[in-house]
Design a protein around this motif. Structure first.
Motif, PDB file in Angstrom:
ATOM      1  N   ALA A   3      17.563  40.295   2.853  1.00  0.00           N
ATOM      2  CA  ALA A   3      17.047  38.930   2.946  1.00  0.00           C
ATOM      3  C   ALA A   3      17.341  38.352   4.327  1.00  0.00           C
ATOM      4  O   ALA A   3      16.519  37.658   4.927  1.00  0.00           O
ATOM      5  CB  ALA A   3      17.672  38.071   1.863  1.00  0.00           C
ATOM      6  N   MET A   4      18.525  38.655   4.847  1.00  0.00           N
ATOM      7  CA  MET A   4      18.909  38.129   6.157  1.00  0.00           C
ATOM      8  C   MET A   4      17.966  38.624   7.244  1.00  0.00           C
ATOM      9  O   MET A   4      17.411  37.841   8.001  1.00  0.00           O
ATOM     10  CB  MET A   4      20.332  38.563   6.491  1.00  0.00           C
ATOM     11  N   VAL A   5      17.752  39.958   7.317  1.00  0.00           N
ATOM     12  CA  VAL A   5      16.911  40.481   8.399  1.00  0.00           C
ATOM     13  C   VAL A   5      15.468  40.043   8.218  1.00  0.00           C
ATOM     14  O   VAL A   5      14.684  40.071   9.149  1.00  0.00           O
ATOM     15  CB  VAL A   5      16.961  42.023   8.532  1.00  0.00           C
ATOM     16  N   SER A   6      15.122  39.612   7.007  1.00  0.00           N
ATOM     17  CA  SER A   6      13.752  39.199   6.785  1.00  0.00           C
ATOM     18  C   SER A   6      13.578  37.700   6.962  1.00  0.00           C
ATOM     19  O   SER A   6      12.518  37.144   6.683  1.00  0.00           O
ATOM     20  CB  SER A   6      13.313  39.614   5.377  1.00  0.00           C
ATOM     21  N   GLY A   7      14.640  37.042   7.407  1.00  0.00           N
ATOM     22  CA  GLY A   7      14.529  35.643   7.778  1.00  0.00           C
ATOM     23  C   GLY A   7      14.592  34.674   6.617  1.00  0.00           C
ATOM     24  O   GLY A   7      14.022  33.585   6.669  1.00  0.00           O
ATOM     25  N   LEU A   8      15.273  35.053   5.518  1.00  0.00           N
ATOM     26  CA  LEU A   8      15.430  34.127   4.396  1.00  0.00           C
ATOM     27  C   LEU A   8      16.820  33.499   4.466  1.00  0.00           C
ATOM     28  O   LEU A   8      17.767  34.143   4.905  1.00  0.00           O
ATOM     29  CB  LEU A   8      15.259  34.874   3.071  1.00  0.00           C
ATOM     30  N   GLU A   9      16.909  32.277   3.971  1.00  0.00           N
ATOM     31  CA  GLU A   9      18.190  31.572   4.002  1.00  0.00           C
ATOM     32  C   GLU A   9      19.215  32.276   3.118  1.00  0.00           C
ATOM     33  O   GLU A   9      18.985  32.487   1.926  1.00  0.00           O
ATOM     34  CB  GLU A   9      17.956  30.133   3.510  1.00  0.00           C
ATOM     35  N   THR A  10      20.345  32.671   3.698  1.00  0.00           N
ATOM     36  CA  THR A  10      21.409  33.256   2.900  1.00  0.00           C
ATOM     37  C   THR A  10      22.718  32.563   3.236  1.00  0.00           C
ATOM     38  O   THR A  10      22.934  32.162   4.378  1.00  0.00           O
ATOM     39  CB  THR A  10      21.604  34.758   3.213  1.00  0.00           C
ATOM     40  N   GLN A  11      23.554  32.390   2.209  1.00  0.00           N
ATOM     41  CA  GLN A  11      24.926  31.961   2.482  1.00  0.00           C
ATOM     42  C   GLN A  11      25.819  33.028   1.880  1.00  0.00           C
ATOM     43  O   GLN A  11      25.914  34.109   2.407  1.00  0.00           O
ATOM     44  CB  GLN A  11      25.160  30.561   1.906  1.00  0.00           C
ATOM     45  N   ARG A  12      26.405  32.714   0.680  1.00  0.00           N
ATOM     46  CA  ARG A  12      27.104  33.817   0.020  1.00  0.00           C
ATOM     47  C   ARG A  12      26.088  34.749  -0.638  1.00  0.00           C
ATOM     48  O   ARG A  12      26.282  35.940  -0.778  1.00  0.00           O
ATOM     49  CB  ARG A  12      28.069  33.281  -1.035  1.00  0.00           C
TER      50      ARG A  12
END
Ligand code: SRM
Ligand SMILES: Cc1cc2nc3c(=O)[nH]c(=O)nc-3n(C[C@H](O)[C@H](O)[C@H](O)COP(=O)(O)OP(=O)(O)OC[C@H]3O[C@@H](n4cnc5c(N)ncnc54)[C@H](O)[C@@H]3O)c2cc1C
Ligand code: SF4
Ligand code: FES
Lengths: 109, 831
Positions: free
Chosen positions: B265-274
């Motif tokens: 999700a991160m490399v695909s540009g989606l908001e991530t936290q934990r």
């Protein structure tokens, strides 16, 4: 098949009578261990001899027209294609026929 | 058709797809799933049980499969539902603008809607010596997350002595218990002071610790592991703690928490936290076409690590994505869990400790029984409860917690039924919404609905809803609810009454039909009575036993319908060799016999000679080819330790030698064994004769047990057990002479042979028929069949042949040929 390729080709395993009707027997064929079954309904079927679950001897299993049940923990494998019907495995299935009263297994993969 | 792509083929991903399918999603979407693991979706929860299965995980003592429920979605399920499954393929990037997913096999797949269900992975805290290189753990170090981890641990554990488990939460304790089952001494190392501190307060942690220590698990709390020590060749040899002390171990399991898989999700540009941040419809806050579900999700700040919340998420996701309910919204889950951890029951909900000064706190602790219970009440509502060791109140507390129902004035009644007979919360008291099966997220309402839709058996309801198919702790409650819903209308599955699965008749009907048509061989029975006349491998053994019992020497033998043990008269072992147990009637042997056994053991290089629990000698690991030679050289009859048949009679030294002996138990035992040896029966028959009520031969816990009493009389007990089930036998009769004892034993066994279901031991058969009924039939001859039973038994006795005589003349071609390449098989030339 050319010369001593130990894996592919047709193998004559001797008279069909060495497999009692309704049972299976194991053979070393090239580098493979093959269980040949002789269902009561007729014909022959050949599968890899060693159960992928925990190495049970499939040739010792009970069979019917469609499946062999491994004697160790009762996983079942379809005789036509080696697909396991009780878990996530497949065993190799081989072509097998009777020629001049002898069992002939073909290894081709 | 629109394309739906699901990344992650675990419990949440596959469940979401199931929910989508039940809402007609199969007609709306062409579905493609990616999973990093090379199988269909399996029940991760059962990995603990699989590991605890011991060195041969997944199978029980007689080889029955314990893990048949492991796969929730076998490959066939994907095929049946038209789903393209890429198992063993990782998705590495999502191009949200072109709506494509890129996988590590080079494939590119277009989507209209995407679901991310990537779950989590084991977290490995920094420790010196943990990693061999960037990707490889030090040999002997394991995480505990996947089927692969579990199998690898099981294999590595073989022959090892000690294991350290780093992290004393749910997973760590399960791992410790599992490794113990593999014969390792388990040490749990936990950084916090209390075990399972996510669920339990400090005192609960201490009570749990005591329970675990009683199970033989060593617990180290308040200490961290700083380094893994390795041998020069690289494998683990120990661990080092913060204070510099060390512990020698052969393997290490790291269960120090999990981390959501959010890299994709991160490399695909989606908001991530934990986790991947989602809205109330489980959509990424950045992209309306991308949903996420499961442990990888962060919703309103919460990340969940148990399955119950995932089921709720999956329903909302499915409602929304299919449009079945466009207003569906997820508001977060109230966590109420009921678990079995390392064999200890734990239920926890809400707060684990009071937080405000005026929170009411009720606490009960009984460490000697391993019981610890608390409830926390705020403003008259239940806001937290913990039950450890005794969870009988879990259902009613969960209900009070979920539904905020009023609580009894006397708070202690939440934990105890004061003055009333102790009872679990009745199925009837639960509301429809109450979740019964936490593993598979099934509520009471769904079970009841399933009954309304026509399921009439407990098994049927469990199959249709999957209730009870996770950790299994709810099975009792499920059965109660189903029975109540049926209101006395409970049917047993008709197939349960069939003697064999492929012939729709119970045993009595089948026997009548066989006799009426004169069917004497298994193939004749299949042809005449089975559906389509087809034979069925799984029915052959039971049918063979029945026909041999019915026809004696008139039975037409078909070797192929016998189980391998009965083809070669020995018990198959895990490596395809066999065990040989000669008859030593009553456990009495002679020096000459012992000498012969010793000679045979040496001559055939028999790997183990063992005294059995049945007072005889087992030669284990005999090659199939050697069986005829072994029998010939032993020159002793078969002990039938391999069949579903009469096995042994255990005896004690009785009146001949013992100062307390009241009857000659040794001789009576020998006589009974000689008379009934080897007779086939629905399940094993193990007997004993004791010379007095001190019962040294354990007669009270045998299928038939005989005890000498004062006055030359003998008591006959039936239906005892001390194996997987323990039950004291029921006194069938007290007889005046040993001949009567022999006859009555035979008559009872014949009645059992004719009426018990396949594989039903006496300990189930006797209570099924009822002692009074048995007495009436077998002892008092109410029905006038005693003579017939005695005659049938005599017929069986007369037609007995010692199967080991087959060493003279094999019954079939290649009867004793090895079926595994233990030895070189005949090699044949290439054509
Ligand atoms: C050899 C022996 C253990 C030993 O080393 O002492 C043994 C070995 C096996 N037992 Fe047992 N049992 C042995 C005594 C017992 C006893 C004690 C006794 O007989 O006094 C029990 C408890 C009594 C009972 O039968 O309930 C016992 C209860 C079981 C059970 C549980 C049966 C149950 O319904 O509770 C099984 C599994 C089954 O039958 O489904 C089992 C199954 C097995 C099998 C046959 C598993 C299998 O299918 O391969 C083991 C065969 C090992 C082998 O390859 O030979 N064995 N087993 C004992 C042989 C006694 C004999 O001389 O015949
Ligand atoms: C041993 C053990 C015991 C447990 N016991 C309990 C219990 O008793 N009760 C309880 O409630 N919970 C228990 N749990 C927790 C429960 O199993 C999890 O909550 C649940 O499995 C999470 O489901 P999930 O689908 O979110 O993740 P997972 O089941 O982990 O599924 C994630 C899937 O995504 C795949 N994946 C990840 N990244 C990619 C990618 N980039 N490309 C393709 N595929 C990818 C993975 O291969 C995996 O198949 C236990 C867990 C374990 C390990
Ligand atoms: S011998 Fe009996 S108790 Fe021992 S492992 Fe085999 S089945 Fe289990
Ligand atoms: S070895 Fe074949 S089923 Fe286990």
């Amino acid at each position: 098949m050319s010369g001593p390729d130990r894996r592919l080709g047709s193998w004559r395993l001797g008279p069909v009578d060495q497999i009692p009707v309704g049972e299976g027997r194991a053979f070393a064929v090239g580098d493979e261990q093959v269980a040949v079954f002789r269902p009561r309904g007729g014909g022959l079927q050949a599968l890899q001899a060693i159960c992928p679950h925990r190495g049970g001897p499939l040739a010792d299993g009970l069979i019917d027209q469609v499946q062999v049940v491994c004697p160790l923990h009762n996983h079942a494998f379809r005789l036509v294609d080696g697909q396991c019907t009780t878990g996530e495995w497949t065993v190799a299935a081989y072509q097998v026929a009777v020629e001049d009263g002898e069992v002939v297994v073909r290894l081709a993969r | 058709m629109r394309k739906l792509v699901v990344v992650g083929n675990g419990m949440a991903g596959a469940r979401a797809v199931e929910e989508i399918l039940t809402r007609g999603g199969g007609e709306m979407f062409r579905i493609t799933m990616f999973g990093d693991e090379p199988h269909g979706n399996y029940n991760r929860i059962l990995l603990s049980e699989l590991l605890a299965g011991g060195p041969n995980p997944g199978t029980g003592p007689d080889g029955e499969l314990l893990n048949e429920d492991l796969f929730l979605n076998p490959r066939q399920w994907y095929r049946d539902n038209g789903i393209t499954l890429h198992a063993g393929v990782r998705v590495v990037r999502v191009d949200r603008f072109a709506r494509r997913v890129y996988a590590d096999d080079g494939s590119i797949t277009r989507y209209d809607k995407l679901v991310l269900a990537t779950g989590s992975r084991s977290f490995f805290p920094p420790m010196e010596g943990l990693w061999l290189d960037n990707k490889t753990l030090t040999p002997g170090v394991f995480g505990f997350r996947t089927l692969h981890d579990t199998m690898a641990m099981g294999r590595y554990a073989r022959g090892k002595q000690r294991a350290a488990v780093i992290g004393g939460g749910l997973l760590g304790l399960e791992a410790a218990r599992g490794l113990q089952a593999h014969g390792l001494a388990a040490h749990v190392v936990h950084a916090a002071d209390g075990l399972m501190n996510q669920q339990l307060d400090a005192q609960g942690g201490r009570v749990l610790r005591r329970s675990l220590e009683r199970l033989g698990i060593t617990v180290h709390t308040g200490t961290r592991t700083t380094a893994i020590r390795r041998a020069t060749e690289g494998a683990v040899i120990g661990v080092t703690f913060t204070d510099g002390s060390t512990l020698d171990v052969d393997m290490v399991v790291v269960t120090a928490g999990i981390r959501p898989n959010i890299g994709l999700a991160m490399v695909s540009g989606l908001e991530t936290q934990r986790g991947i941040v989602v809205d109330d419809q489980l959509r990424s806050v950045d992209d309306d076409d991308i949903y996420a579900v499961g442990e990888c999700v962060q919703h309103r700040g919460e990340v969940y690590g148990l399955v119950a919340p995932l089921w709720e998420q999956a329903t909302v996701l499915a409602d929304h994505i299919t449009g079945a309910d466009p207003t569906a919204a997820y508001h977060g889950s109230r966590l109420a869990t009921k678990l079995k951890v390392a064999g200890v029951d734990v239920a926890a909900m809400g707060l684990k400790e009071p937080e405000r000064p005026d929170d009411e706190f009720v606490q009960f602790s009984e460490p000697s029984r391993g019981v610890y219970q608390t409830v926390i009440i705020r403003d008259g509502m239940l806001v937290g409860a913990t039950l450890l060791g005794d969870v009988s109140k879990a259902a009613s507390l969960t209900q009070a917690f979920d539904r905020r129902v009023p609580l009894p004035e006397e708070r202690i009644r939440l934990l105890f039924d004061l003055g009333a007979p102790a009872s679990q919360v009745g199925a009837a008291e639960l509301d429809d919404e109450a979740q019964v099966c936490n593993c598979n997220g099934v509520s009471k309402g769904e079970l009841v609905a399933c009954v309304r839709d026509g399921q009439r058996t407990v098994g049927g309801v469990m199959g249709a809803t999957r209730a009870g198919k996770g950790c299994g702790s709810c099975k009792g409650l499920v059965a109660e609810i189903v029975e109540a819903a049926l209101g006395g209308d409970l049917e047993t599955d008709p197939a349960e009454a069939y003697y064999v699965p492929c012939i729709p008749m119970d045993k009595a009907a089948l026997m009548a039909e066989i006799r009426h048509r004169g069917l004497r061989s298994p193939s004749a029975v299949f042809a005449a009575l089975a559906q389509d006349g087809a034979e069925h491998a799984g029915s052959k053994m039971a049918l063979t036993s029945l026909l041999r019992m019915m026809w004696g020497e008139q039975y037409i033998d078909e070797r192929d319908s016998r189980f391998i043990n009965d083809r070669v008269h020995a018990n198959i072992q895990r490596d395809g060799t066999f065990s040989v147990v000669p008859q030593i009637a009553g456990g009495v042997t002679t020096p000459a016999q012992l000498r012969r056994i010793a000679d045979v053991a040496e001559r055939y290089n028999i790997p183990m000679v063992k005294l059995t629990g049945g007072q005889r000698i087992d030669l284990l690991g005999v090659r199939k080819e050697d069986l005829p030679g072994v029998w010939a050289d032993l020159d002793m009859p078969s002990g039938h330790a391999y069949g579903k048949s009469f096995r042994t009679v255990k005896t004690c030294v009785g009146s001949d030698f013992c100062r307390f002996g009241l009857g000659d138990s040794t001789q009576l035992g020998i006589d009974i064994e000689q008379r009934y040896k080897g007779l086939e029966s629905p399940a094993k028959m193990k007997l004993a004769v004791s010379g007095c009520p001190r019962n040294c031969a354990e007669s009270y816990v045998k299928d038939v047990g005989i005890v000498a009493v004062e006055g030359g009389r003998w008591e006959i007990y039936v239906g005892g057990a001390a194996g997987a089930t323990v039950r004291k036998g029921d006194l069938l009769a007290t007889v005046d002479s040993r001949d009567e004892a022999v006859t009555l034993t035979g008559r009872f066994m014949q009645y059992y042979r004719e009426n018990a279901k396949w594989l039903q031991r006496c300990y189930d058969f006797v209570p099924r028929i009822g002692l009074a009924e048995l007495r009436a039939i077998v002892v008092e001859d109410r029905d006038g069949i005693a003579g017939q039973l005695d005659e049938a038994m005599q017929h069986s006795v007369d037609s007995y042949r010692d199967p080991w005589q087959e060493h003279r003349q094999p019954a079939t071609e290649g009867q004793f040929r090895d079926a595994l390449p233990l030895v070189e098989l005949p090699k044949v030339p290439v054509r």
